[in-house]
Write a protein that holds these residues in place. Sequence first.
Motif, PDB file in Angstrom:
ATOM      1  N   HIS A   1       0.878  -1.165   0.000  1.00 29.28           N
ATOM      2  CA  HIS A   1       0.000   0.000   0.000  1.00 29.28           C
ATOM      3  C   HIS A   1       0.912   1.209   0.000  1.00 29.28           C
ATOM      4  O   HIS A   1       2.050   1.111   0.437  1.00 29.28           O
ATOM      5  CB  HIS A   1      -0.820   0.078   1.296  1.00 29.28           C
ATOM      6  N   CYS A   2       0.385   2.359  -0.428  1.00 29.11           N
ATOM      7  CA  CYS A   2       1.247   3.520  -0.246  1.00 29.11           C
ATOM      8  C   CYS A   2       0.998   4.093   1.141  1.00 29.11           C
ATOM      9  O   CYS A   2      -0.043   3.883   1.761  1.00 29.11           O
ATOM     10  CB  CYS A   2       1.109   4.534  -1.374  1.00 29.11           C
TER      11      CYS A   2
ATOM     12  N   GLU B   1       0.526   7.125   2.109  1.00 28.94           N
ATOM     13  CA  GLU B   1      -0.574   8.078   2.198  1.00 28.94           C
ATOM     14  C   GLU B   1      -1.914   7.374   2.382  1.00 28.94           C
ATOM     15  O   GLU B   1      -2.762   7.846   3.136  1.00 28.94           O
ATOM     16  CB  GLU B   1      -0.644   8.946   0.933  1.00 28.94           C
ATOM     17  N   GLU B   2      -2.127   6.251   1.677  1.00 28.09           N
ATOM     18  CA  GLU B   2      -3.440   5.624   1.792  1.00 28.09           C
ATOM     19  C   GLU B   2      -3.641   4.995   3.154  1.00 28.09           C
ATOM     20  O   GLU B   2      -4.740   5.054   3.703  1.00 28.09           O
ATOM     21  CB  GLU B   2      -3.726   4.648   0.642  1.00 28.09           C
TER      22      GLU B   2
ATOM     23  N   ALA C   1      -4.226   7.893   5.600  1.00 28.44           N
ATOM     24  CA  ALA C   1      -5.546   8.508   5.364  1.00 28.44           C
ATOM     25  C   ALA C   1      -6.675   7.587   5.807  1.00 28.44           C
ATOM     26  O   ALA C   1      -7.680   8.042   6.361  1.00 28.44           O
ATOM     27  CB  ALA C   1      -5.706   8.875   3.889  1.00 28.44           C
ATOM     28  N   SER C   2      -6.508   6.280   5.595  1.00 32.56           N
ATOM     29  CA  SER C   2      -7.632   5.398   5.901  1.00 32.56           C
ATOM     30  C   SER C   2      -7.721   5.085   7.397  1.00 32.56           C
ATOM     31  O   SER C   2      -8.723   4.566   7.853  1.00 32.56           O
ATOM     32  CB  SER C   2      -7.558   4.112   5.077  1.00 32.56           C
TER      33      SER C   2
ATOM     34  N   SER D   1       2.802  13.820   2.827  1.00 32.08           N
ATOM     35  CA  SER D   1       2.761  13.647   1.377  1.00 32.08           C
ATOM     36  C   SER D   1       3.594  14.666   0.615  1.00 32.08           C
ATOM     37  O   SER D   1       3.959  14.422  -0.524  1.00 32.08           O
ATOM     38  CB  SER D   1       1.322  13.622   0.872  1.00 32.08           C
TER      39      SER D   1
END
Lengths: 315, 315
Positions: free
Chosen positions: B130-131, B133-134, B137-138, B153
């Motif tokens: 996964h990156c 950021e994701e 964010a999640s 980011s």
Amino acid sequence: MATLIAAKHPSPIDDAETIKKACKGLGTDETSLISILAHRNVAQKKLVRQAYEELYQEDLIQQLKSELSGSFERAICNWTMDPAERDAAFIKEALKKATPDYKVIIEISCTRTSEEFLAIKRSYKSLYKHCLEEDVASKTYGDIRRLLVGVISTYRYEGEEIDEGMAHSEANILHQIIEKRAFNDDEIIRILSTRSEKQLRATFSTFRNMYGTTITKGLLVNPIDEYIALLRTTIRCIKSSQRYLTKVLCDALNDLIAEEHGLSRVIISRAEKDLKDIKDHYFKRNSVTLDNSVANKTSGNYKTFILALLGNNSV
Amino acid sequence: MATLIAAKHPSPIDDAETIKKACKGLGTDETSLISILAHRNVAQKKLVRQAYEELYQEDLIQQLKSELSGSFERAICNWTMDPAERDAAFIKEALKKATPDYKVIIEISCTRTSEEFLAIKRSYKSLYKHCLEEDVASKTYGDIRRLLVGVISTYRYEGEEIDEGMAHSEANILHQIIEKRAFNDDEIIRILSTRSEKQLRATFSTFRNMYGTTITKGLLVNPIDEYIALLRTTIRCIKSSQRYLTKVLCDALNDLIAEEHGLSRVIISRAEKDLKDIKDHYFKRNSVTLDNSVANKTSGNYKTFILALLGNNSV
């Protein structure tokens, strides 16, 4: 597939000398410039620029700028630049407009690979002494800022893995947002700006299967809301960059004045990549070849140059 | 300045063989492990890992994990990892906690260089599919999400240029936000997450000159609001990473249970960089040396290992 027809083993020094000769005295031998530059790939153009700099202590791009003008100058200079430098310049230009052209920023950030976009960020930093994120953030407000900064700043994952459960749950989140018309909900920006392209495509297709319509149709609620239009642009670029770029070409060819730079931007950016596929999409969509449309709508050296990039080996 | 005392020209093969011998049979020769690993720099450790893999078809870190336990295992494994891989793991761990440790994420993103942080993002992607950021964010919501995703980011500009006018106008924006107690205003996040460190330091010092107080003091309004606390952490890390990391060490040494990993995280991350300077800050703040505090609060192999990284050449 690419459309560029690159020379096999050109000599950078010969190229630089021919270009210098083409620029000497009054007037310019544009055909000669096109016959070289329109048939060199990224690596070859870099070597020509280096050779030119060494032989004449002059930057090739600056030389071309001083010699040429109009659309042709712009196109051949952009083509000769390093791709990352060129994209950074496209973004800078889009931001500098009186009405910033946010679509171009979305297009560039969502149709380049993570590594390509990182190279653009590096070029942007070294050219403009600011980072891309700060310039985009400081020129935008509200929802548009949140979307744009999100999209340009993520270093997206590009692996093949897809999480079906996540596709399901995030399709559901997107559906709820659309039902409630809560388009500026943080979650839509989070999903679009951080998930991998593969994952997002799975989410979009799950959405279609679950709800019998597409997300972009769900977002067709307010045609003049720029933020919602940018959400649609983001989704389209991620769904299929080739189809989105085909649309940019169609818009540009329909209204060359309003979309003046779209035509050359797409052709220059993709000639060495997938312009052949984009040409196929164009033909399917319009029942006329892209080459024909370009030939009808353009003229002069610009026409010759763009057609050469499209794979017409007349020059 | 670094505190690490690295061996001059160690043989990776000899090192791998000595480590293997130290792990053989019942029990482990920890002193021998420390005497090697605590005196190898990043490049040397990489070569030892490669040699170990080639000689024994076993990953050195896995071997150490199976052989050791507790704080010592954790510290020596983290130390032996590649720095980007290690920081990616610290962030993953901070996110996985029942109460995610957002401060660690801010610390890592704001005290590493742009290129170092990019390497962390690359490691994160390849380790966790996964990156970064994701995942951030999640796992977050609202203001905390906006701040954290913004900070992690941006690929910050690191040049020397400072825009005094901008420092002035953005100090003013920050002051208005503090006056109105509108701490979740988009602008504070934009400024902190996108401007270069040098520019932000100019803004912070302009703020102090204009308003006679610091921004962090202006943010001392609600000690239990986690978002505001994270704003303060961000500002502190940017103002002076060394002073912030000194504070992390002080907190860890005052309450080793609550802040269990802070001590080794900072020492491991900085031993090859600026731990000497952090030691100076520590002494100025506490009138006791960091080495003394560490010696008083730790014990066993962990103590020996950490003290060796601090430049005590007893092993």
